[in-house]
Enzyme design. Structure first.
Site: not given
Length: 433
Positions: A325-326
């Site tokens: 994520e991210c």
């Protein structure tokens, strides 16, 4: 159940909610009280500040990412055995993902807890009266216990504000003068020992400041809840068909995750933490989680750890399940470019460039459906990616409008900017089917 419970709300972002929350958390802790912090909404940075101030993990309460039943269950669980439950609101008190839905006021209504407003009455005196009247009367199912005025330097100014409070029927709970020493340290500090010490020093200053200027005993008395046995909502059943061995990246570069997501993994099996910066290879696991963080602050160290880069590449090529994520997604890119454009080689699972050049804020709730399950999360970043036009699924915002943010997949590696909240899912592993 906590003896004292309340939510800090405000008229808008920038009113001083976070500073007030950090200061009160530390002031309560310094009094020897057990205080449990909560954060309304999807923010995973403020929760780190809360934890450093209170000495306990801060729990996200979000009515877009999860159901009311889940929020009630979390609140009941974590307020058990503590003295004070303090929840920081999000944006303005009535700002939600759909009108007031998901706002701080909505959380206060669902949990039946009072609200303490913090207002910054710049260039305003008695005119706060209709503002306070609106907050008090806009929604009948919330209770405003009092208001704290921020950035009020004189007693004469405060007396006008007290007159307004008296006429509206909302207690004035003190004023906080401007204090240039109480500037929250940059959110771009990472989570190094030095930054933690800096944040701890800030929390201590804030706690002393609140003790000096606010009637702490009165605030506690006004937010006392009658002690009843907590009614726990039925906890979501987690699938236990097979014990899951999870490995979670945690170090200076990767540390932004929802506390309850990790608790979910612990219920499924075992959780091992590892460092992409400092460890040489992945631990034995059948699920790898690369959360968000600040890899852009440590691109040289991440790039130099070639044995870890190769270990992750090998794991993915062999079909291992991985969610990034991210910042985790940036790490799986071909390279990360810093603000000057200098590129640092990374894992190279996704043939794209993650860059901090021409930074632009992108944020908002995200949702998508995969393998029959509805997945919800939140996006917040300044970086961008280029060179990879593929996306294996379309994401939508809170109102169901498609967004440009890509969700990538290669074999059993799924990556994107969205921070997924899976604590209420039946089986996270269904994403990889």
């Amino acid at each position: 159940m906590a003896r004292y419970q309340f939510l800090i709300g405000a008229s808008s972002s920038g009113s001083g909610k976070t500073t007030l929350t950090i200061g009160l958390l530390r002031a309560f802790k310094n009094r020897g009280l057990q205080v449990q912090p909560f954060k309304c909404g999807p923010d995973y940075i403020d929760t780190k500040f809360h934890e450093l101030a209170a000495g306990k993990p801060s729990i996200n309460l979000d009515l877009f990412l999860s159901s009311q039943e889940h929020v009630k269950q979390l609140y009941s669980t974590y307020t058990s055995g503590c003295d004070i439950a303090l929840t920081e609101g999000v944006m303005g008190l009535f700002d939600g993902f759909d009108k007031w839905q998901g706002s701080g006021a909505h959380i206060a209504e669902v949990l039946d807890i009072p609200i303490i407003l913090v207002l910054t009455p710049k260039s305003m005196a008695y005119s706060v009266a209709p503002i306070l009247y609106g907050f008090k009367n806009f929604h009948k199912n919330i209770s405003i216990a009092g208001v704290i005025f921020n950035m009020v330097n004189s007693d004469s100014h405060y007396r006008f504000l007290q007159d307004a409070c008296n006429d509206v029927g909302i207690p004035a709970l003190g004023r906080l003068p401007k204090n240039n020493d109480l500037e929250i340290p940059s959110r771009h500090l990472g989570l190094s020992i030095d930054s933690n010490l800096l944040l701890d020093e800030f929390a201590e200053k804030a706690g002393n400041f609140m003790e000096q200027h606010l009637p702490i005993d009165e605030i506690l008395e006004m937010t006392r809840k009658s002690l009843t046995s907590p009614v726990l909502s039925k906890e979501n059943a987690v699938s236990h068909r097979k014990v899951l061995k999870s490995a979670v990246a945690t170090d200076e570069a990767f540390a932004f995750y929802y506390h309850e997501n990790i608790e979910y993994l612990k219920k499924r099996g075992t959780v091992t933490f590892f460092s992409p910066m400092h460890d040489q290879e992945l631990p034995d696991a059948d699920f790898i989680y690369l959360p968000g963080g600040y890899p852009e602050l440590y691109p040289d160290k991440l790039s130099e750890n070639t044995s870890m880069l190769e270990s992750i590449r090998r794991y993915v090529e062999q079909g291992g399940r991985l969610l990034a994520e991210c910042g985790g997604m940036m790490y799986l890119s071909s390279c990360i470019a810093d603000k000057t454009g200098k590129e640092y080689p990374m894992v190279n699972i996704f043939k794209q460039k993650a860059s901090m050049e021409a930074m632009k804020l992108t944020l908002g709730y995200r949702q998508f459906t995969s393998n029959g399950i509805c997945v919800k999360g939140h996006e917040f970043h300044y970086s961008s990616v280029s060179g990879n036009e593929e996306s294996f699924i379309t994401q939508y915002n809170a109102k169901g409008i498609p967004v440009d943010t890509k969700l990538l997949r290669y074999k059993n590696a799924i990556a994107g900017y969205t921070h997924i909240y899976w604590a209420e899912m039946d089986d996270l592993m269904r994403l990889f089917h």
